[in-house]
Scaffold this motif. Structure first.
Motif, PDB file in Angstrom:
ATOM      1  N   PRO A 204      18.307  72.337  -7.654  1.00  0.00           N
ATOM      2  CA  PRO A 204      19.766  72.452  -7.591  1.00  0.00           C
ATOM      3  C   PRO A 204      20.260  72.557  -6.154  1.00  0.00           C
ATOM      4  O   PRO A 204      19.517  72.938  -5.234  1.00  0.00           O
ATOM      5  CB  PRO A 204      20.052  73.749  -8.360  1.00  0.00           C
ATOM      6  CG  PRO A 204      18.825  74.015  -9.169  1.00  0.00           C
ATOM      7  CD  PRO A 204      17.693  73.464  -8.368  1.00  0.00           C
ATOM      8  N   ALA A 205      21.516  72.212  -5.974  1.00  0.00           N
ATOM      9  CA  ALA A 205      22.223  72.436  -4.714  1.00  0.00           C
ATOM     10  C   ALA A 205      23.502  73.191  -5.027  1.00  0.00           C
ATOM     11  O   ALA A 205      24.042  73.083  -6.134  1.00  0.00           O
ATOM     12  CB  ALA A 205      22.534  71.116  -4.020  1.00  0.00           C
ATOM     13  N   ILE A 206      23.991  73.955  -4.045  1.00  0.00           N
ATOM     14  CA  ILE A 206      25.182  74.777  -4.236  1.00  0.00           C
ATOM     15  C   ILE A 206      26.208  74.396  -3.186  1.00  0.00           C
ATOM     16  O   ILE A 206      25.890  74.278  -1.997  1.00  0.00           O
ATOM     17  CB  ILE A 206      24.847  76.275  -4.136  1.00  0.00           C
ATOM     18  CG1 ILE A 206      23.862  76.661  -5.253  1.00  0.00           C
ATOM     19  CG2 ILE A 206      26.114  77.126  -4.211  1.00  0.00           C
ATOM     20  CD1 ILE A 206      23.363  78.094  -5.156  1.00  0.00           C
ATOM     21  N   ALA A 207      27.475  74.192  -3.613  1.00  0.00           N
ATOM     22  CA  ALA A 207      28.561  73.859  -2.697  1.00  0.00           C
ATOM     23  C   ALA A 207      29.888  74.176  -3.367  1.00  0.00           C
ATOM     24  O   ALA A 207      29.991  74.191  -4.595  1.00  0.00           O
ATOM     25  CB  ALA A 207      28.515  72.384  -2.310  1.00  0.00           C
ATOM     26  N   ASP A 208      30.897  74.444  -2.552  1.00  0.00           N
ATOM     27  CA  ASP A 208      32.257  74.648  -3.062  1.00  0.00           C
ATOM     28  C   ASP A 208      32.982  73.304  -2.969  1.00  0.00           C
ATOM     29  O   ASP A 208      33.561  72.961  -1.942  1.00  0.00           O
ATOM     30  CB  ASP A 208      32.968  75.717  -2.231  1.00  0.00           C
ATOM     31  CG  ASP A 208      34.313  76.115  -2.811  1.00  0.00           C
ATOM     32  OD1 ASP A 208      34.785  75.437  -3.751  1.00  0.00           O
ATOM     33  OD2 ASP A 208      34.899  77.097  -2.320  1.00  0.00           O
ATOM     34  N   LEU A 209      32.942  72.538  -4.042  1.00  0.00           N
ATOM     35  CA  LEU A 209      33.449  71.169  -4.004  1.00  0.00           C
ATOM     36  C   LEU A 209      34.942  71.095  -3.756  1.00  0.00           C
ATOM     37  O   LEU A 209      35.415  70.182  -3.068  1.00  0.00           O
ATOM     38  CB  LEU A 209      33.115  70.444  -5.311  1.00  0.00           C
ATOM     39  CG  LEU A 209      31.638  70.179  -5.590  1.00  0.00           C
ATOM     40  CD1 LEU A 209      31.470  69.476  -6.932  1.00  0.00           C
ATOM     41  CD2 LEU A 209      31.020  69.351  -4.477  1.00  0.00           C
TER      42      LEU A 209
END
Length: 597
Positions: free
Chosen positions: A188-193
């Motif tokens: 997984p990757a995490i970001a505030d889209l």
């Protein structure tokens, strides 16, 4: 030379005269005026304040030092015995708020690397197990760390067996599980889209909200379930880069290229301020521009499918190159696809392993860290020359790669290596390698996901709402940036002022406090503060046990008779050079005139 014993408020004659007479200095025009509101009463002592720190207060790098040593190894799971083989990339960050990074990873037992496994967190300084959990997650999945909901408490996410993603809190308790497209090697990757302060979790073409609800599922590429977020079209919202496909923030396909749906990375290879996408897979390396046009595609040097690309300025020429591993060679490609260098390696198991890049010696020359089936390699970034070959490592290999991170928060970087005994005899579990002199350059205490770039996460594992475009600053991917850390920090002691009291003038004594600042980054310990009278003698003073960077200490009050003032009195700090400082020329105050007239 023996130093005199100093006692506050007691005048003692020192054995030496100052080299410079007091009348060589100007009298202070900014001294605190005498008034009824300023006294030397204990209840009226000036309160110390915080002071601005000088971020440039660091020592120069230690050059030419490369003396590796194993700092610790984790090779037995005390919670789930036997689950101590790793064929995945770990993640590093402080998940429990104790100020020390943790290493978090999945592991398998009995060769079952495609089956269910365990997720474990260990202390970054010692390797001690904090917790291990096994609720439906893949044994070779990657791990992502980040604060999803903005509450200051990071989450841990990995790929699940039934649900696509499983997310835990920092103590190893399941927060949520979601998604219907699982992948046993997914990371997984995490970001505030959308920049709303709530982060999303990305796996392949699936995007989940911070609470686990499905945000959207794309209709094209999955990028080996090793996708991530980046602002590809400069709009400036984040898009999802999944192999040969870029999805817009809402999940619509922005473009799909003619290249293979491989493992992606991003960098600015033509210096136009926009990111290009480089992918590897199916035996090719492909570069695509930000509009989806394939610029070039070449065969992976060394054969095999090709591991995840690493982007960095390998040769210090100011432009990024691409590092990629094949079955029998690790190679660096120029931005036009030509081969700069290749070195023989052994990865016939999968030929899809990755690498990382870092300037360990702070000499402007990057090193490549890569692990194949039987050896941990460190190559010179410019030439490929072998700087280190460690034969203790073993792996059946998948997509894993070593991390370069300050895992124990000591200001010197370490290599975090995953190993297993699936196909070869050697180390298993986690091995942390550092420098015997702790002289490797400082890096961040965080490497939070497989698709890591320096600006995608903050040091405390909070997720930026509007992340800096990494290709506009570092212009690298799966690479660390050399930072000045605690091992490089210095103190900077200075006398900020002398505050004069009024209540002792009637007794023929001039009294004052001395304010000492530490404007540096490091804590100063066991240093001397001296009061120098108008005759050039050390009239008073005391030792300070410690003073943190950015802090102030107020000393005194000191009292001197009129006869001691003559041309004026001043204070100096660390005149005996006990503390290592970045500025040795700012340690004395201005001269204060007799305050009682």
């Amino acid at each position: 030379m023996n130093r005199p014993h100093y006692v506050s408020l007691m005048r003692c004659l020192p054995p030496t005269l100052l080299l410079l007479a007091c009348n060589d200095y100007e009298l202070s025009e900014n001294r605190m005026p005498v008034g009824d509101d300023v006294t030397c009463d204990a209840d009226d002592t000036p309160a110390p304040t915080h002071v601005a720190q000088n971020d440039a207060c660091v020592r120069g790098p230690v050059l030419g030092s490369f003396n590796p040593v194993v700092e610790w190894q984790w090779n037995q799971n005390p919670v789930y015995p036997g689950y101590d083989d790793l064929m995945s990339t770990p993640a590093v960050g402080d998940i429990n708020g104790d100020g020390m990074p943790e290493v978090v990873f999945t592991s398998f037992a009995g060769g079952a690397y495609t089956s269910a496994g365990t997720l474990t967190a260990v202390n970054g300084a010692t390797g001690a197990t904090l917790w291990s959990a096994a609720p439906g997650l893949y044994a070779s999945a990657g791990v992502a760390l980040g604060d999803l909901d903005g509450d200051g408490l990071p989450e841990v996410c990995t790929a699940g067996t039934a649900a696509a993603v499983v997310c835990f809190d920092g103590a190893g308790n399941v927060r949520w599980q979601a998604g219907v497209e699982p992948s046993y090697v997914g990371s997984p990757a995490i970001a505030d889209l959308d920049g709303d302060g709530l982060a999303e979790v990305i796996l392949g073409r699936q995007v989940f909200n911070s609470d686990g609800s499905v945000r959207w599922v794309g209709a094209a590429g999955v990028g080996y379930s090793l996708s991530f977020a980046a602002d590809i079209d400069n709009d400036p919202a984040l898009e999802v880069v999944a192999g040969n496909t870029v999805y817009d923030t809402d999940g619509t396909v922005l473009w799909t290229s003619s290249g293979f749906d491989g493992m992606p990375a991003v960098g600015d290879f033509d210096d136009d301020g926009r990111a290009e996408v480089v992918t590897t897979g199916n035996g090719t390396v492909t570069l695509t521009n930000g509009d989806g046009v394939v610029l070039w595609s070449v065969a992976v040097p060394g054969g095999g499918g090709g591991g995840p690309p690493t982007v960095a300025d390998f040769d210090a020429d100011g432009a990024p190159e691409i590092g990629v591993a094949g079955a029998y060679a690790y190679s660096v490609l120029e931005g036009d696809g030509s081969v700069r260098w290749s070195m023989p390696v052994q990865d016939y198991s999968s030929s899809v392993t990755g690498s990382s890049v870092f300037d360990f010696e702070s000499d402007g020359a990057a090193e490549v860290v890569y692990a194949d089936e039987v050896t941990l390699w460190v190559f010179d970034g410019s030439t490929g020359a072998v700087e280190l070959a460690v034969d203790g490592h073993a792996s059946g290999t998948l997509y894993e790669y070593p991390l370069i991170v300050d895992v124990d928060a000591d200001g010197s970087s370490e290599i975090v290596l995953a190993s297993n005994n699936y196909a070869f005899e050697g180390w298993n579990g986690i091995t942390v390698i550092g420098d015997v002199d702790s002289s490797w350059a400082a890096s961040r205490p965080v490497w939070n996901q497989f698709a890591y770039s320096i600006t995608n996460v903050n040091d405390d594992l909070s997720i930026p709402t509007t992340p800096e475009k990494n290709w506009l600053s570092w212009n690298n991917f799966r690479a660390g940036g050399t930072l000045d850390g605690p091992a490089n920090w210095l103190a900077d002691l200075t006398v900020a002022g002398m505050e004069v009291c009024s209540d002792t003038c009637s007794e023929g004594m001039g009294s004052f406090y001395v304010l000492v600042d530490n404007r540096g980054l490091a804590t100063a310990r066991d240093f001397l503060v001296e009061v120098v009278d108008g005759n050039g003698y050390i009239a008073d003073g005391e030792r300070v046990a410690s003073l943190d960077g950015g802090e102030q200490v107020v000393l005194g009050p000191y009292a001197l008779a009129r006869s001691d003032w003559k041309g004026g009195v001043y204070a100096r700090v660390d005149g005996t050079a006990d503390a290592e400082e970045c500025d040795e020329d700012n340690q004395r105050s201005a001269v204060i005139a007799w305050p009682c007239e």
